[in-house]
Design an enzyme around this catalytic site. Structure first.
Site, short mmCIF file in Angstrom:
data_model
loop_
_atom_site.label_atom_id
_atom_site.label_comp_id
_atom_site.label_asym_id
_atom_site.label_seq_id
_atom_site.Cartn_x
_atom_site.Cartn_y
_atom_site.Cartn_z
N ASP A 235 0.84 -1.20 0.00
CA ASP A 235 0.00 0.00 0.00
C ASP A 235 0.88 1.25 0.00
O ASP A 235 1.92 1.28 -0.65
CB ASP A 235 -0.93 -0.05 1.22
CG ASP A 235 -2.25 0.66 0.98
OD1 ASP A 235 -2.25 1.90 0.89
OD2 ASP A 235 -3.29 -0.02 0.89
N HIS A 330 -3.24 5.99 3.51
CA HIS A 330 -4.05 4.88 3.03
C HIS A 330 -3.57 3.54 3.60
O HIS A 330 -4.36 2.70 4.03
CB HIS A 330 -4.02 4.86 1.51
CG HIS A 330 -5.03 3.98 0.87
ND1 HIS A 330 -4.81 2.64 0.64
CD2 HIS A 330 -6.27 4.24 0.39
CE1 HIS A 330 -5.86 2.12 0.03
NE2 HIS A 330 -6.76 3.07 -0.13
N SER A 526 -11.15 -0.30 -0.77
CA SER A 526 -9.84 -0.38 -0.12
C SER A 526 -9.94 -0.92 1.29
O SER A 526 -8.98 -1.50 1.81
CB SER A 526 -9.18 0.99 -0.06
OG SER A 526 -8.51 1.29 -1.25
#
Length: 710
Positions: A235, A330, A526
């Protein structure tokens, strides 16, 4: 009109915009360049400078011929380290850089030039995957260039080094408080907001019965063991946080490119603040200034050396060796769902207890996207199978050294995707793609791959890696079980999980490498993916011998179907396609540990799918050995589990409306029986724990019977 995705004079190179410099680059005489090209001493930056007036394509290829494949093995570090006659290693074998290999490589480049007019440069090689730059005169469409390359017959596949994007979704309204049903059974302050931990009931399928499943695993001693499951989050990189502990962190994005310009991997990144009264406001990270060549006029966002003292406060010292996030939270948000600390009096509760997980972060894609080649390379690192050529005496992979992971992945979570189907397989071998190879190798290593389906409201078939076979694709639902307004869908979806207002470790990006961290709700597939990655991790923790397919089957068979509503009518998921339905941790754990039967097992004549079922001689022979041929049926169904010897399945039969009686007891969920009753039911019991499933009806299919039976 030219394709808008063409790489004009801007290369999307490893997810970092590589703008071709028109100044400040080392000039190379053309004759000297040709000589260096023959010796394979032309670096990627020099190749870009030499061809700055041409169209560039960043491509991934497989090489058909073994000798050519060896001749093209290279990367910039090898170019600088190796001279003719010196040795290098690749996949455990030693090679010598001979003039013959140089001739083979040079002849290949000349052939491509004469046939197509393209210049061809290898950027890096790993695991028989070649990332290359191809230049043209700009008169052809991108698809034509790729087609022309594959038609030379020299490649097993040709595909664009597609740029992957993170799968977060920011347009989900104002994130109002969720419907809280969880009791505060831990002292984690935001646990009550983690609706996905609650017990799943009709109309509340976003809840995934996580807490119930964890209690079952705890009661069975799974968490009390010293076993750990290794979960890798590919990620946006590691962000230090009070509620997370990382076992390892690595950077395959900046370290693989900008980091190579320095001896120690440390670079300086321009802070992208707007200065107002000495306050930093409105960070606007500039992705366009990351040309990998530090001498390029487009390398405005970073520098390889310390800044002047009077500019020190405008630059951030970034160590690419540490795997730290540069501009994105994220990865932190995805990791928190899986492995946040539980019971520590702060924040949230992770799905896998911190004592039972090794959390590994690999920076591959962030606000500035991420190149497919670097992501594939990270997958190989995660499964402890990264093979890159290196000069003898230099134990590094290409770029700076990548030490082998100490925690080979049991589960890899990938909350990113690209817009092209890169795992398809056409009728001939030339169209088997690099992603297909990567996924297959990970599967053979026993690693479960979880990928977010994407947020484009389209079919997942067109998204990589989620559309790949052997990658578990996860779509997003609201807490009420309905698909979100952004989720992708279709036949390539495996399961759905909550993807709206999912609480996790979170915060705000302040500036380059600077974050204000805390907790909050996040949206997007996600964050559906990490929920399922957490379940995969729990299943592997309970039984580390499970294959990836078995893990996927357990998750899918435990899911609650979403295609039929309360009234029996077809739902939105029914016509969109939501895979097996809403993930349910309790069901999957019970299937694994207790043989819980969730679907409706089926029974057919045991010859119904036999290849010789219409062969009268074969049927006659079978009748001699089996006097009950005409009434022999078999029970089958992947919803049952045969991994434990202490699981027993009991088949019950009923005549008319009478009582059910025991017909057969077996340890094998696929078994035969003599059909003498009208109705059948099946149950499973764990002889060790005494836990039993409910009795489930067996669906009889009597559509086939051997012709000899009349």
């Amino acid at each position: 009109m030219k394709n808008s995705n063409l790489f004009k004079i801007t290369l999307l190179f490893s997810a970092i915009t590589l703008s071709i410099s028109t100044a400040n680059a080392s000039k190379i005489d053309n004759d000297e360049f040709t000589s260096l090209q023959y010796l394979d001493k032309v670096t990627t930056d020099a190749f870009v400078e030499e061809n700055k007036n041409k169209e560039f394509y960043d491509v991934i290829v497989g090489i058909e011929d073994d000798q050519l494949a060896t001749a093209l093995l290279t990367n910039d570090r090898m170019r600088k380290a190796l001279e003719v006659g010196e040795s290098f290693m690749y996949k455990g074998q030693e090679y010598v850089k001979t003039e013959h290999l140089l001739n083979v490589a040079d002849q290949f480049r000349q052939d491509i030039k004469s046939m197509l007019g393209y210049d061809f440069h290898v950027v890096q090689t790993f695991n028989d995957i070649y990332q290359v730059l191809v230049t043209t005169d700009g008169s052809e469409e991108k698809e034509d260039v790729l087609k022309n390359l594959i038609q030379t017959g020299k490649f097993t596949y040709v595909q664009e080094n597609e740029q992957m994007q993170l799968m977060g979704y920011d347009n989900e309204g104002d994130n109002k408080p969720m419907s809280v049903v969880n009791p505060s059974i831990t002292n984690d302050r935001h646990y009550a907001e983690q609706v996905y931990f609650a017990r799943q009931v009709d109309g509340y399928e976003g809840a995934a019965s996580i807490e119930v499943a964890k209690q079952i695993l705890s009661d069975r001693g799974v968490f009390a063991s010293e076993n750990k499951v290794n979960v890798h989050v590919l990620d946006g990189g590691m962000v230090p946080h009070e509620d997370l502990d990382y076992a390892e962190a690595v950077d395959f994005k900046y370290r693989n490119h900008q980091g190579k310009a320095t001896d120690d991997g440390v670079i300086w990144v321009k802070k992208d603040f707007t200065r107002e009264d000495d306050q930093y406001v409105s960070p606007a990270f500039d992705c366009s200034g990351f040309s990998s060549d530090p001498e390029s006029e487009n390398a405005t966002s970073w520098r390889p050396d310390p800044p002047p003292e009077d500019e020190a406060d405008e630059w951030y010292r970034y160590d690419t060796n540490k795997g730290l996030s540069l501009n994105s939270l994220h990865g932190l948000q995805a990791a928190g769902i899986i492995a946040a600390k539980s019971g520590n009096g702060v924040g949230i509760s992770g799905i896998i207890p911190q004592e039972n997980v090794n959390l590994v972060s690999a920076l591959v894609v962030d606000k500035c996207s991420g190149g497919s080649a670097d992501i594939m390379k990270a997958v190989y690192w995660s499964i402890d199978n990264l093979e890159s050529p290196y000069a003898i005496g230099n134990s590094s992979y290409d770029g700076l050294p990548y030490e082998r992971t100490q925690y080979p992945a049991d589960v890899i979570n990938m909350s990113f995707g690209g817009g092209n189907a890169m795992c398809f397989k056409r009728s001939n071998n030339y169209w088997t793609t690099a992603w297909t190879q990567v996924v297959q190798d990970a599967d053979e290593k026993g690693t479960v791959l979880i990928s977010s389906a994407g947020n484009e409201t389209t079919t997942t078939f067109n998204v990589s890696p989620a559309g790949c076979e052997n990658v578990m694709s996860v779509g997003a639902i609201y807490e009420n079980g309905r698909p979100t307004g952004f989720t992708n869908f279709g036949d390539s979806i495996d399961v759905m999980a909550m993807g709206s207002k999912v609480w996790s470790t979170s915060g705000e990006v302040v500036d380059a490498g600077e974050f204000d961290v805390g907790y909050g709700p996040v949206n997007g597939t996600s964050f559906s993916g990490p929920i399922v990655a957490g379940l995969a991790g729990l299943l592997k923790l309970a039984d580390d011998n499970l294959t990836p397919k078995q893990v996927v089957d357990l998750i899918k068979n435990g899911a609650k179907p979403l295609d039929v509503g309360f009234s029996g009518g077809e739902t939105t998921c029914g016509w969109l396609g939501c895979g097996a339905g809403a993930v349910n941790f309790e069901n999957s754990v019970r299937i694994l540990l207790d043989g819980e039967i969730l679907g409706e097992p089926k029974a057919t004549h045991y010859l119904a799918d036999h290849k010789q079922k219409d062969d009268s001689n074969y049927i006659s022979l079978q009748s001699e050995f089996n006097p009950n041929l005409c009434s022999t049926y078999k029970v089958y169904g992947s919803v049952m589990n045969d991994k434990y010897e202490d699981l027993e399945y009991t088949l019950y039969g009923q005549v008319g409306s009478g009582d059910y009686e025991v017909v057969k007891v077996t340890n094998n969920s696929n078994f035969t029986f003599n059909k003498e009753h009208d109705n059948y039911q099946l149950s499973a019991c764990n002889a060790t724990t005494g836990n039993c499933s409910r009795n489930v009806n067996v669906e009889l299919d009597s559509s086939y019977s051997p012709a000899a039976c009349g």
